[in-house]
Design a protein around this motif. Structure first.
Motif, mmCIF file in Angstrom:
data_model
loop_
_atom_site.group_PDB
_atom_site.id
_atom_site.type_symbol
_atom_site.label_atom_id
_atom_site.label_comp_id
_atom_site.label_asym_id
_atom_site.label_seq_id
_atom_site.Cartn_x
_atom_site.Cartn_y
_atom_site.Cartn_z
ATOM 1 N N MET A 141 0.843 -1.207 0.000
ATOM 2 C CA MET A 141 0.000 0.000 0.000
ATOM 3 C C MET A 141 0.876 1.254 0.000
ATOM 4 N N ARG A 142 0.417 2.278 -0.715
ATOM 5 C CA ARG A 142 1.215 3.504 -0.785
ATOM 6 C C ARG A 142 1.025 4.330 0.485
ATOM 7 N N THR A 143 1.883 5.338 0.660
ATOM 8 C CA THR A 143 1.745 6.249 1.805
ATOM 9 C C THR A 143 0.881 7.425 1.379
ATOM 10 N N PRO A 144 -0.360 7.490 1.836
ATOM 11 C CA PRO A 144 -1.218 8.606 1.439
ATOM 12 C C PRO A 144 -0.902 9.873 2.238
ATOM 13 N N THR A 145 -1.223 11.012 1.649
ATOM 14 C CA THR A 145 -1.086 12.295 2.341
ATOM 15 C C THR A 145 -2.484 12.828 2.661
ATOM 16 N N GLN A 147 -1.854 12.263 14.649
ATOM 17 C CA GLN A 147 -0.717 11.463 15.111
ATOM 18 C C GLN A 147 -1.020 9.966 14.982
ATOM 19 N N LYS A 148 -2.294 9.602 15.188
ATOM 20 C CA LYS A 148 -2.692 8.198 14.989
ATOM 21 C C LYS A 148 -2.575 7.813 13.509
ATOM 22 N N LEU A 149 -2.942 8.746 12.624
ATOM 23 C CA LEU A 149 -2.794 8.482 11.182
ATOM 24 C C LEU A 149 -1.327 8.243 10.827
ATOM 25 N N VAL A 150 -0.443 9.084 11.405
ATOM 26 C CA VAL A 150 0.998 8.947 11.142
ATOM 27 C C VAL A 150 1.492 7.586 11.632
ATOM 28 N N VAL A 153 0.647 13.577 7.110
ATOM 29 C CA VAL A 153 -0.422 14.533 7.408
ATOM 30 C C VAL A 153 0.079 15.960 7.203
ATOM 31 N N ILE A 154 -0.723 16.747 6.500
ATOM 32 C CA ILE A 154 -0.490 18.193 6.430
ATOM 33 C C ILE A 154 -1.576 18.829 7.295
ATOM 34 N N PHE A 155 -1.156 19.433 8.391
ATOM 35 C CA PHE A 155 -2.089 19.943 9.415
ATOM 36 C C PHE A 155 -2.262 21.444 9.214
ATOM 37 N N VAL A 156 -3.487 21.865 8.900
ATOM 38 C CA VAL A 156 -3.729 23.261 8.516
ATOM 39 C C VAL A 156 -4.419 24.031 9.650
ATOM 40 N N VAL A 204 6.696 13.767 8.439
ATOM 41 C CA VAL A 204 5.438 13.018 8.314
ATOM 42 C C VAL A 204 4.220 13.814 8.771
ATOM 43 N N LEU A 205 4.466 14.826 9.609
ATOM 44 C CA LEU A 205 3.366 15.665 10.100
ATOM 45 C C LEU A 205 3.791 17.113 9.936
ATOM 46 N N LYS A 206 3.277 17.742 8.919
ATOM 47 C CA LYS A 206 3.746 19.089 8.557
ATOM 48 C C LYS A 206 2.695 20.111 8.985
ATOM 49 N N LEU A 207 3.129 21.149 9.689
ATOM 50 C CA LEU A 207 2.218 22.200 10.143
ATOM 51 C C LEU A 207 2.257 23.367 9.167
ATOM 52 N N VAL A 208 1.102 23.714 8.603
ATOM 53 C CA VAL A 208 1.017 24.863 7.690
ATOM 54 C C VAL A 208 -0.170 25.731 8.122
ATOM 55 N N SER A 209 -0.334 26.894 7.481
ATOM 56 C CA SER A 209 -1.433 27.766 7.917
ATOM 57 C C SER A 209 -2.007 28.588 6.777
#
Length: 462
Positions: free
Chosen positions: A1-5, A25-28, A34-37, A65-70
């Motif tokens: 399975m691929r790594t989804p974003t 964090q559970k998804l990671v 995860v891109i966290f907006v 793996v968990l990127k914070l953007v805004s």
């Protein structure tokens, strides 16, 4: 399975950012990126709180793996983000367009194509943005299934004339109602949009929530931070709601993780000194007092609370946020307590010294209390907290409500009386322990919430 974003979008408030971060964090942990907006305003607070907790080098590992953007929330730098009327006006006018542009920019850079959007229930309009760009999505409700059901049923309540078509700010009934024959009765006066300030605010919040509810048909993934044992009738009535709770920060006991990774999503720096203080207290002796990120007391109520804690003559751990402007009453000397600006709440509630939790009944706090088997002393502030209190005391019977006097104040005597009642009620303590086990079994391997979450991840990966 691929790594989804996956793109995660919480509503911009602490009680929404926290559970979405735990979910992310559970998804990671389950092999997703995860891109966290956040909004620009919230993003700055979260990042500065993380940097305060440790050196920023560990943030970079997490960032891969968990990127914070805004993106902008549409308000000016000096606008009050606790003004719900302003927020509900600004978000629809600014954020959908900003989110679309953000996704397009990410795709142009080509590093991570977004495969899925998880939007807070109160940001469900993001599903429209996803649909436009060909991206599937889900909603995550950080509140109770009852809150979800009430939101979903607002159009029905208007159709049936229970709330008027002028957006529900005049109730056409004094009687208690049942949304379904299987659900407990509700007092329409407790509808959450009637408990969040003045009529104008209520109207704008309700209009905004209707705007969000219109997008729910765009996904079959209606995820909710609850369990069957907590709300059986509600989940029976609206089976589309998929329980995945309790959403708990799983790595609180993992010492390999940095403090910041654990507390990603917090607006304030957690004061861990309270843990060593708790270690010095006797088992089952401490009152934990915390009213979340929104509750504000005037000086009179603050005094009564302080003097009430003093009167109990018991050790207490009291969380008083940095934005508190109230002065301590002069009699509040030589007390038996510890006061912190912000606490690692889940850790605190799991400590054997804690005897009961004096809480505003926000759903995150309720879930954390129940997950640790701690009896609740319920002091709701606004919104759905009023309904949560009724549920805790009357349906689950794991807590006691605090009553206000004729001036709308909780007196020090009332606080002392209810604390004594809770300390001496063995049946409540017993029910808390039984419920804790049932709730926690949901996230153990093979539990309902565990399996629901696994199915969701499988769907994203396929």
């Amino acid at each position: 399975m691929r790594t989804p974003t996956v793109l995660a979008l919480p509503y911009p408030a602490q009680g929404h950012v926290n559970p979405m971060m735990t979910f992310s964090q559970k998804l990671v942990q389950n092999g997703c990126k995860v891109i966290f907006v956040n909004t620009d305003f919230i993003h700055r607070r979260v990042v500065s709180s993380m940097v305060e907790q440790q050196d920023s080098s560990t943030l970079d590992d997490e960032e891969s793996v968990l990127k914070l953007v805004s993106i902008s929330d549409g308000l000016g730098p000096d606008d009050d983000r606790n003004d719900l009327a302003k927020m509900c006006d600004a978000i629809p006018n600014t954020m959908p367009e900003a989110l679309e542009k953000l996704i397009e920019d990410i795709h142009l850079k080509g590093e991570n194509r977004i495969n899925f959007i998880v939007a807070d229930l109160c940001m469900a309009w993001a599903l429209d943005v996803g649909t436009k760009l060909g991206i599937k999505g889900a909603v995550l409700c950080p509140a109770s299934a009852t809150f979800f059901t009430l939101l979903y049923n607002i159009p029905v309540l208007i159709d049936e004339g229970i709330i008027d078509s002028d957006l529900g700010l005049t109730l056409t009934t004094e009687k208690r109602i049942q949304i379904s024959p299987s659900m407990p009765e509700m007092d329409p006066k407790d509808f959450f949009w009637l408990n969040i300030g003045d009529l104008t605010t209520g109207k704008k919040v309700l209009k905004y929530l209707l705007y969000c509810a219109r997008s729910l048909h765009l996904t079959q993934w209606w995820l909710c931070n609850t369990t069957h044992e907590l709300e059986p009738e509600t989940l029976l009535f609206l089976p589309n709601i998929i329980p995945i709770g309790p959403l708990l920060r799983s790595n609180d006991n993992d010492h390999n993780k940095s403090a910041a990774t654990k507390s990603m999503g917090q607006f304030w720096k957690e004061d861990h000194s309270c843990m060593s203080w708790l270690d010095e207290q006797a088992d089952g002796s401490v009152l934990y007092v915390a009213f979340g990120s929104f509750t504000l007391f005037d000086q009179n109520q603050f005094n009564e609370l302080a003097l009430g804690l003093h009167l109990t003559n018991r050790p207490f751990l009291w969380v008083i946020r940095e934005d508190n402007k109230m002065a301590y009453p002069h009699e509040f000397q030589g007390h038996k307590g510890k006061i912190v600006n912000w606490a690692p709440q889940q850790k605190v509630l799991s400590h054997p010294a804690i005897a009961c939790f004096v809480t505003h009944c926000g759903w995150n706090s309720t879930m954390e209390g129940l997950s640790n088997g701690v009896p609740l002393l319920c002091w709701p502030y606004f919104g759905d907290q009023v309904y949560n209190k009724t549920h805790i005391c009357d349906e689950l019977k794991v807590g006691v409500g605090i009553d206000k006097d004729q001036n709308g104040v909780v007196s020090r005597r009332e606080l002392k009386t209810k604390v004594e009642q809770l300390f001496n009620d063995e049946s409540i303590k017993f029910r808390c322990v039984v419920l804790k086990e049932k709730v926690m079994n949901n996230i153990a391997k093979g539990g309902t919430s565990y399996e629901n979450f696994k199915s969701f991840v499988k769907e994203i990966k396929e």
